[in-house]
Design a protein around this motif. Sequence first.
Motif, short mmCIF file in Angstrom:
data_model
loop_
_atom_site.label_atom_id
_atom_site.label_comp_id
_atom_site.label_asym_id
_atom_site.label_seq_id
_atom_site.Cartn_x
_atom_site.Cartn_y
_atom_site.Cartn_z
N ASP A 165 0.92 -1.17 0.18
CA ASP A 165 0.06 -0.07 -0.04
C ASP A 165 0.92 1.20 -0.02
OD1 ASP A 165 -1.81 1.84 0.25
OD2 ASP A 165 -2.69 1.17 2.31
N ARG A 166 0.90 1.61 -1.06
CA ARG A 166 1.88 3.19 -1.24
C ARG A 166 3.37 2.84 -1.18
NH1 ARG A 166 -1.23 6.65 2.55
NH2 ARG A 166 -1.98 4.80 3.13
N GLY A 167 3.62 1.49 -1.51
CA GLY A 167 5.14 1.28 -1.21
C GLY A 167 5.26 0.59 0.00
N THR A 168 4.68 0.46 0.92
CA THR A 168 4.76 -0.25 2.21
C THR A 168 4.04 -1.59 2.21
OG1 THR A 168 4.83 1.93 3.41
CG2 THR A 168 4.37 -0.16 4.56
N PRO A 169 5.03 -2.80 2.54
CA PRO A 169 4.37 -4.11 2.69
C PRO A 169 2.88 -4.16 3.55
CG PRO A 169 6.68 -3.97 3.00
CD PRO A 169 6.18 -2.77 3.14
N ALA A 170 2.15 -4.68 3.05
CA ALA A 170 0.65 -4.64 3.63
C ALA A 170 0.38 -6.15 4.17
CB ALA A 170 -0.27 -4.11 2.82
N GLY A 171 0.86 -7.18 3.45
CA GLY A 171 0.44 -8.61 3.53
C GLY A 171 1.05 -9.30 2.66
N TYR A 172 0.69 -10.76 2.86
CA TYR A 172 1.35 -11.55 1.61
C TYR A 172 0.43 -12.91 1.64
CZ TYR A 172 3.35 -14.78 5.20
OH TYR A 172 3.64 -15.73 6.08
N ILE A 173 0.76 -13.50 0.50
CA ILE A 173 0.18 -14.65 0.17
C ILE A 173 1.10 -15.77 0.02
CG2 ILE A 173 -0.60 -14.29 -2.04
CD1 ILE A 173 -3.24 -16.05 -1.51
N GLU A 174 1.32 -16.86 0.32
CA GLU A 174 2.41 -17.64 0.01
C GLU A 174 1.86 -19.01 -0.70
OE1 GLU A 174 5.66 -18.69 3.07
OE2 GLU A 174 4.92 -20.67 2.91
N LEU A 175 2.37 -19.43 -1.82
CA LEU A 175 1.82 -20.67 -2.79
C LEU A 175 2.81 -21.67 -2.44
CD1 LEU A 175 0.47 -18.86 -5.79
CD2 LEU A 175 -0.78 -19.28 -3.75
N GLU A 176 2.29 -22.91 -2.54
CA GLU A 176 3.27 -24.15 -2.53
C GLU A 176 2.72 -25.26 -3.58
OE1 GLU A 176 5.50 -27.49 0.22
OE2 GLU A 176 3.76 -26.26 1.02
N ALA A 177 3.50 -25.59 -4.65
CA ALA A 177 3.03 -26.55 -5.43
C ALA A 177 2.91 -28.02 -4.61
CB ALA A 177 3.66 -26.64 -6.76
N GLN A 178 2.11 -28.61 -4.78
CA GLN A 178 2.37 -30.41 -4.31
C GLN A 178 1.94 -31.16 -5.33
OE1 GLN A 178 -0.95 -29.74 -1.04
NE2 GLN A 178 0.45 -28.68 0.31
N ASP A 179 1.84 -32.50 -4.87
CA ASP A 179 1.72 -33.54 -6.07
C ASP A 179 0.51 -33.20 -6.87
OD1 ASP A 179 3.85 -34.72 -5.12
OD2 ASP A 179 3.09 -36.13 -3.87
N ASP A 180 0.39 -33.86 -8.14
CA ASP A 180 -0.79 -33.90 -8.99
C ASP A 180 -1.37 -32.83 -9.16
OD1 ASP A 180 -0.34 -36.93 -8.88
OD2 ASP A 180 -1.25 -37.09 -7.22
N GLY A 181 -0.83 -31.60 -9.57
CA GLY A 181 -1.72 -30.55 -9.84
C GLY A 181 -2.47 -29.93 -8.68
N VAL A 182 -1.93 -30.06 -7.50
CA VAL A 182 -2.69 -29.32 -6.29
C VAL A 182 -1.59 -28.04 -5.88
CG1 VAL A 182 -3.22 -29.87 -3.80
CG2 VAL A 182 -3.69 -31.41 -5.74
N PHE A 238 -1.61 -16.71 4.14
CA PHE A 238 -2.21 -15.58 3.58
C PHE A 238 -2.60 -14.71 4.72
CE2 PHE A 238 -6.43 -13.70 3.24
CZ PHE A 238 -6.14 -12.77 2.29
N GLY A 239 -2.35 -13.32 4.50
CA GLY A 239 -2.94 -12.38 5.46
C GLY A 239 -2.46 -11.11 5.39
N LEU A 240 -2.83 -10.08 6.18
CA LEU A 240 -2.44 -8.73 6.29
C LEU A 240 -1.74 -8.19 7.47
CD1 LEU A 240 -5.46 -6.87 4.78
CD2 LEU A 240 -3.46 -7.68 3.47
N ILE A 241 -0.84 -7.17 7.57
CA ILE A 241 -0.44 -6.78 9.11
C ILE A 241 -1.45 -6.01 9.22
CG2 ILE A 241 1.44 -5.15 9.53
CD1 ILE A 241 2.97 -5.85 7.35
N PRO A 242 -1.64 -6.07 10.67
CA PRO A 242 -2.76 -5.55 11.40
C PRO A 242 -3.08 -4.15 10.88
CG PRO A 242 -1.43 -6.91 12.97
CD PRO A 242 -0.72 -6.74 11.80
N ALA A 243 -2.35 -3.34 10.90
CA ALA A 243 -2.57 -1.76 10.45
C ALA A 243 -3.21 -1.72 9.22
CB ALA A 243 -1.46 -1.00 10.55
N PHE A 244 -3.09 -2.74 8.22
CA PHE A 244 -3.74 -2.64 6.88
C PHE A 244 -4.90 -3.55 6.45
CE2 PHE A 244 0.54 -1.89 6.46
CZ PHE A 244 0.80 -0.50 5.68
N ARG A 245 -5.44 -4.01 7.63
CA ARG A 245 -6.87 -4.86 7.73
C ARG A 245 -8.07 -3.74 7.84
NH1 ARG A 245 -4.81 -8.94 12.61
NH2 ARG A 245 -3.01 -10.05 11.45
#
Length: 190
Positions: free
Chosen positions: A82-99, A105-112
């Motif tokens: 948000d305006r250049g400041t980290p606000a949150g993230y989502i982390e993805l991980e591939a697993q077997d068979d296309g999963v 996933f979440g936001l830093i409290p000040a950005f919720r």
Amino acid sequence: MTNIAVTTWSLEQTAPTDLLPASAPEGDVRIVRAEVPSPEFNRFLYASVGGDIRWTDRLGWTYARWREYLERPAVETWAAYDRGTPAGYIELEAQDDGVVEIVYFGLIPAFRGRRIGGHLLSYGTARAWDLADRWPGLAPTKRVWVHTCSEDGEHAMDNYQRRGFVLFDTKVEEEPALTAPGPWPGAFPA
């Protein structure tokens, strides 16, 4: 130490058309993939987002353990700014068979509460569906799943369902009642 009952819900999408995107928030909100594995950055996001909701499983990870995890193929971190400041993230991980799992996933409290979370979840879920496009040899995504629990943010479950995730499993387990560590002592008002 006392225990508390924690309910964990697992949700999934089984087709890209299941995704119900949220509208983008107003203002200068950007979502960027962290392409260089950075234990410092990921630990910052993990502790800052999860500090008030008792994320503790990775707090003891060494630098080497973070690096090993982040350098694995098809593990991706997408950060919202948000305006250049980290606000949150989502982390993805591939697993077997296309999963693909949305591991965190979440936001830093000040950005919720600023409509960033729905947008970030929408964008990150779309990136889970096209993960194989960025990783040659990876099977195309057939399923995206996530779990949330009664200890997570109060709007987490609603956000997942509003984005088109469907409940497929519920578990209740006794866990130690932990004090929220915060990203550092005194970070959250009492």
